[in-house]
Write a protein that holds these residues in place. Structure first.
Motif, PDB file in Angstrom:
ATOM      1  N   UNK A  11       0.586 -80.971 -28.260  1.00 52.18           N
ATOM      2  CA  UNK A  11       0.720 -81.615 -26.949  1.00 52.18           C
ATOM      3  C   UNK A  11       1.966 -82.490 -26.903  1.00 52.18           C
ATOM      4  N   UNK A  12       2.275 -83.134 -28.000  1.00 51.97           N
ATOM      5  CA  UNK A  12       3.459 -83.989 -28.054  1.00 51.97           C
ATOM      6  C   UNK A  12       4.747 -83.182 -28.032  1.00 51.97           C
ATOM      7  N   UNK A  13       4.669 -81.899 -28.343  1.00 54.10           N
ATOM      8  CA  UNK A  13       5.833 -81.017 -28.319  1.00 54.10           C
ATOM      9  C   UNK A  13       5.767 -80.032 -27.149  1.00 54.10           C
ATOM     10  N   UNK A  14       4.995 -80.378 -26.120  1.00 53.05           N
ATOM     11  CA  UNK A  14       4.743 -79.437 -25.030  1.00 53.05           C
ATOM     12  C   UNK A  14       6.000 -78.996 -24.294  1.00 53.05           C
ATOM     13  N   UNK A  15       7.033 -79.801 -24.300  1.00 55.43           N
ATOM     14  CA  UNK A  15       8.268 -79.419 -23.605  1.00 55.43           C
ATOM     15  C   UNK A  15       8.950 -78.241 -24.297  1.00 55.43           C
ATOM     16  N   UNK A  16       8.570 -77.960 -25.543  1.00 47.41           N
ATOM     17  CA  UNK A  16       9.182 -76.867 -26.305  1.00 47.41           C
ATOM     18  C   UNK A  16       8.443 -75.545 -26.121  1.00 47.41           C
ATOM     19  N   UNK A  17       7.329 -75.567 -25.399  1.00 44.82           N
ATOM     20  CA  UNK A  17       6.494 -74.380 -25.277  1.00 44.82           C
ATOM     21  C   UNK A  17       6.918 -73.491 -24.114  1.00 44.82           C
ATOM     22  N   UNK A  18       6.696 -72.187 -24.284  1.00 41.96           N
ATOM     23  CA  UNK A  18       6.863 -71.240 -23.182  1.00 41.96           C
ATOM     24  C   UNK A  18       5.701 -71.413 -22.210  1.00 41.96           C
ATOM     25  N   UNK A  19       5.736 -70.699 -21.113  1.00 45.47           N
ATOM     26  CA  UNK A  19       4.688 -70.848 -20.102  1.00 45.47           C
ATOM     27  C   UNK A  19       3.313 -70.497 -20.659  1.00 45.47           C
TER      28      UNK A  19
END
Length: 314
Positions: free
Chosen positions: A216-224
């Motif tokens: 969750x803390x790295x959510x900006x790195x995830x694809x859709x």
């Protein structure tokens, strides 16, 4: 405290844990709160055990999306820990999935779901990578495949989601461990579910919950839409037995799971019938690989088998 009116959005990250009284739900609430997140814990019934700093409780049905959105208009992450009755997945899982997708779409939150190995069917491979093919040859496989497909399809509507797949849970009640394997351990007996030399995938709930926080803390790195595997603990029945002996400080007898007797009882029990359909998990060796997850969050939480089993030996 109870959430009785619109939540004033606090500074910092906010997570809505759906099904907060369930096994994984409780672990997620504790892990996110410990990491400094503001936690909204949804459950159908009272949640006295979840009265923690940074946690507010929302007592309502998981399908009541209008009430949830009225109370929680803004949230960063939604954890779907709703666990419908095992024997009624066919009727309860689709609406529960649709509800959390609706919430994620309305709030713009990342939807996080704990996955399992059911998707790979009764002939699941010994090593499970993220690209291992799904095989819908059991009812639970078909249901979980459909659930994840609905999440993938929702990406076209702006819904961001991630499935973190893991093995059978270690922790809480209502698991293979407390209901079968260690049920008689204090009487000197360990129940073996199948051949004791087959690898089996396990997930210690506190560790899995920490993984959710870090993703969750790295959510900006995830694809859709993402799928990642958490390896957790891989252990054979023999290794589980040995660990329980060491923890109890005595020799424990091995007893085979009475599958034949259960098969007869299952004729009159929908729940036991659903359990019997999962017997193959104890007849096929399997473990998960976690390179993709590790690349995202670094070294994975990994308690030892002894640490995970300690609570089962009184």
């Amino acid at each position: 405290m109870n959430l009785t009116s619109n939540l004033t959005r606090p500074r910092g990250n906010t997570v809505l844990v759906m099904g907060a009284r369930g096994r994984f739900g409780k672990a997620a609430v504790h892990a996110f709160a410990a990491a400094g997140w503001h936690v909204i814990a949804q459950a159908r019934s009272a949640q006295d055990e979840l009265h923690l700093p940074q946690v507010v409780t929302l007592q309502c049905d998981a399908l009541d999306t209008a009430r949830i959105l009225a109370a929680v208009p803004e949230v960063d992450v939604i954890v779907n820990a709703v666990n419908p009755d095992y024997a009624r997945w066919d009727s309860l899982l689709p609406p529960a999935t649709a509800a959390v997708i609706t919430l994620a779409k309305a709030t713009g939150a990342l939807l996080m779901v704990p996955g399992n190995v059911y998707n790979f069917g009764a002939g699941l491979p010994a090593v499970l990578h993220e690209d291992a093919p799904f095989v819908a040859n059991t009812p639970k496989a078909a249901q979980r495949i459909a659930m994840e497909q609905s999440m993938a399809d929702a990406a076209a509507e702006g819904v961001r989601s991630v499935v973190i797949r893991a093995g059978d849970f270690i922790g809480g009640t209502g698991t293979w461990l407390d209901m079968a394997i260690t049920k008689s351990v204090n009487k000197g007996v360990v129940t073996h579910m199948g051949p004791n030399d087959l690898a089996h995938a396990w997930a210690y709930l506190p560790d899995l919950a920490k993984v959710f926080v870090r993703v969750a803390e790295q959510r900006s790195q995830l694809a859709a839409f993402e799928v990642m595997h958490y390896p957790g603990i891989t252990a054979t029945g023999q290794q589980v037995h040995a660990a329980l002996e060491e923890l109890s400080g005595r020799t424990l007898k091995a007893k085979a799971m009475p599958w034949l007797m259960m098969q007869g009882i299952a004729l009159f029990s929908p729940l036991l019938k659903a359990v019997m359909q999962m017997r193959y998990l104890w007849q096929r060796p399997h473990q998960l690989t976690g390179r993709k997850l590790e690349n995202l969050i670094g070294k994975l939480p990994a308690s030892s088998l002894h640490e995970a089993l300690r609570a089962y030996v009184k």
